[in-house]
Design a protein around this motif. Structure first.
Motif, PDB file in Angstrom:
ATOM      1  N   GLY A  32       0.804  -1.206   0.000  1.00 41.56           N
ATOM      2  CA  GLY A  32       0.000   0.000   0.000  1.00 41.56           C
ATOM      3  C   GLY A  32       0.836   1.255   0.000  1.00 41.56           C
ATOM      4  O   GLY A  32       1.973   1.269   0.473  1.00 41.56           O
ATOM      5  N   THR A  34       0.244   5.918  -0.346  1.00 39.39           N
ATOM      6  CA  THR A  34      -0.647   7.056  -0.515  1.00 39.39           C
ATOM      7  C   THR A  34       0.193   8.318  -0.634  1.00 39.39           C
ATOM      8  O   THR A  34       1.363   8.338  -0.262  1.00 39.39           O
ATOM      9  N   THR A  45       5.902  -3.648   3.114  1.00 35.00           N
ATOM     10  CA  THR A  45       5.306  -4.760   3.856  1.00 35.00           C
ATOM     11  C   THR A  45       6.326  -5.744   4.411  1.00 35.00           C
ATOM     12  O   THR A  45       6.401  -5.941   5.621  1.00 35.00           O
ATOM     13  N   THR A  87      -0.060  -3.461   5.756  1.00 38.03           N
ATOM     14  CA  THR A  87      -0.707  -3.820   4.492  1.00 38.03           C
ATOM     15  C   THR A  87      -1.301  -2.624   3.761  1.00 38.03           C
ATOM     16  O   THR A  87      -1.595  -2.722   2.576  1.00 38.03           O
ATOM     17  N   SER A  88      -1.503  -1.510   4.445  1.00 41.96           N
ATOM     18  CA  SER A  88      -2.074  -0.331   3.797  1.00 41.96           C
ATOM     19  C   SER A  88      -1.795   0.889   4.660  1.00 41.96           C
ATOM     20  O   SER A  88      -1.485   0.760   5.850  1.00 41.96           O
ATOM     21  N   TYR A 133      -7.474  -5.145   5.542  1.00 42.50           N
ATOM     22  CA  TYR A 133      -6.491  -5.224   4.471  1.00 42.50           C
ATOM     23  C   TYR A 133      -6.148  -3.889   3.830  1.00 42.50           C
ATOM     24  O   TYR A 133      -5.006  -3.612   3.534  1.00 42.50           O
ATOM     25  N   ARG A 134      -7.135  -3.046   3.571  1.00 47.45           N
ATOM     26  CA  ARG A 134      -6.903  -1.764   2.892  1.00 47.45           C
ATOM     27  C   ARG A 134      -7.567  -0.619   3.632  1.00 47.45           C
ATOM     28  O   ARG A 134      -8.616  -0.781   4.256  1.00 47.45           O
ATOM     29  N   ARG A 180      -9.620  -4.281  -2.182  1.00 49.42           N
ATOM     30  CA  ARG A 180      -9.212  -3.003  -2.773  1.00 49.42           C
ATOM     31  C   ARG A 180     -10.174  -1.933  -2.325  1.00 49.42           C
ATOM     32  O   ARG A 180     -11.384  -2.140  -2.268  1.00 49.42           O
ATOM     33  N   THR A 182     -10.256   2.606  -2.383  1.00 51.10           N
ATOM     34  CA  THR A 182      -9.573   3.878  -2.604  1.00 51.10           C
ATOM     35  C   THR A 182     -10.614   4.992  -2.690  1.00 51.10           C
ATOM     36  O   THR A 182     -11.787   4.726  -2.891  1.00 51.10           O
TER      37      THR A 182
END
Length: 189
Positions: A32, A34, A45, A87-88, A133-134, A180, A182
């Motif tokens: 991940g 940003t 990770t 993970t994110s 996860y995200r 996923r 976003t």
């Protein structure tokens, strides 16, 4: 940056010239990333760390890890739930939120990489996770793709649970392991 291999005239050995190419351990399986305030935040990770880069010159500004680490001598002897793998990542209001998906928690850091607090635990109740996860940020809320609970959970900037949506299935308003997530132009995808 610069990596060059030169073969000598005999062709038997190599002389390697590095110009900062391996000054730092490379990113290993980034799950991940940003962008926030002209900086790229990367969840590195398998190296158990977060790396922050300046977008203008690609300079590495900061590297930090969670203080909640369990050392494992080998991957084989260390189950995923013990490895503390980011993970994110999402950044909201000068706070870095990092999902540690196999630990079922979100850890929060300031922009200097200092640990502030964590929230979440394993389970199916509101505010609990089964592989968060995200992450995605939208309107000062943190959206978490709770993979194995087949839902999206939403939290305030203080880590308090606000609401959730979705359930297991293939119909409208249902998810099958949402991995996923976003936000773009004030919409969640």
């Amino acid at each position: 940056k610069k990596f060059e291999t030169l073969r000598n005239l005999d062709g038997d050995d190599f002389n390697i010239v590095f110009d900062h190419a391996l000054d730092h351990v490379p990113i290993n399986w980034s799950m991940g990333m940003t962008i926030y305030d002209e900086r790229l935040y990367v969840a590195d990770t398998d190296n158990h760390r977060i790396i922050v880069y300046d977008l203008e010159n690609n300079e590495k500004l900061l590297t930090f890890t969670s203080p909640i680490q369990k050392y494992c001598a080998t991957v084989e002897g260390c189950p995923l739930k013990d490895r503390n793998l980011p993970t994110s990542i999402a950044v909201i209001d000068e706070k870095i939120f990092v999902a540690y998906g196999w630990q079922d928690q979100i850890q929060v850091f300031n922009l200097n990489g200092n640990y502030l607090w964590k929230f979440g635990s394993s389970g199916t109740q509101a505010g609990q996770f089964n592989t968060p996860y995200r992450l995605a940020a939208l309107n000062n809320e943190l959206f978490v793709a709770d993979l194995e609970n087949h839902r999206i959970q939403v939290f305030g900037l203080d880590g308090n649970f606000l609401y959730k949506f979705g359930s297991s299935g293939i119909n409208a308003s249902q998810f099958n392991t949402p991995y996923r997530l976003t936000s773009l132009n004030n919409e969640l995808f």
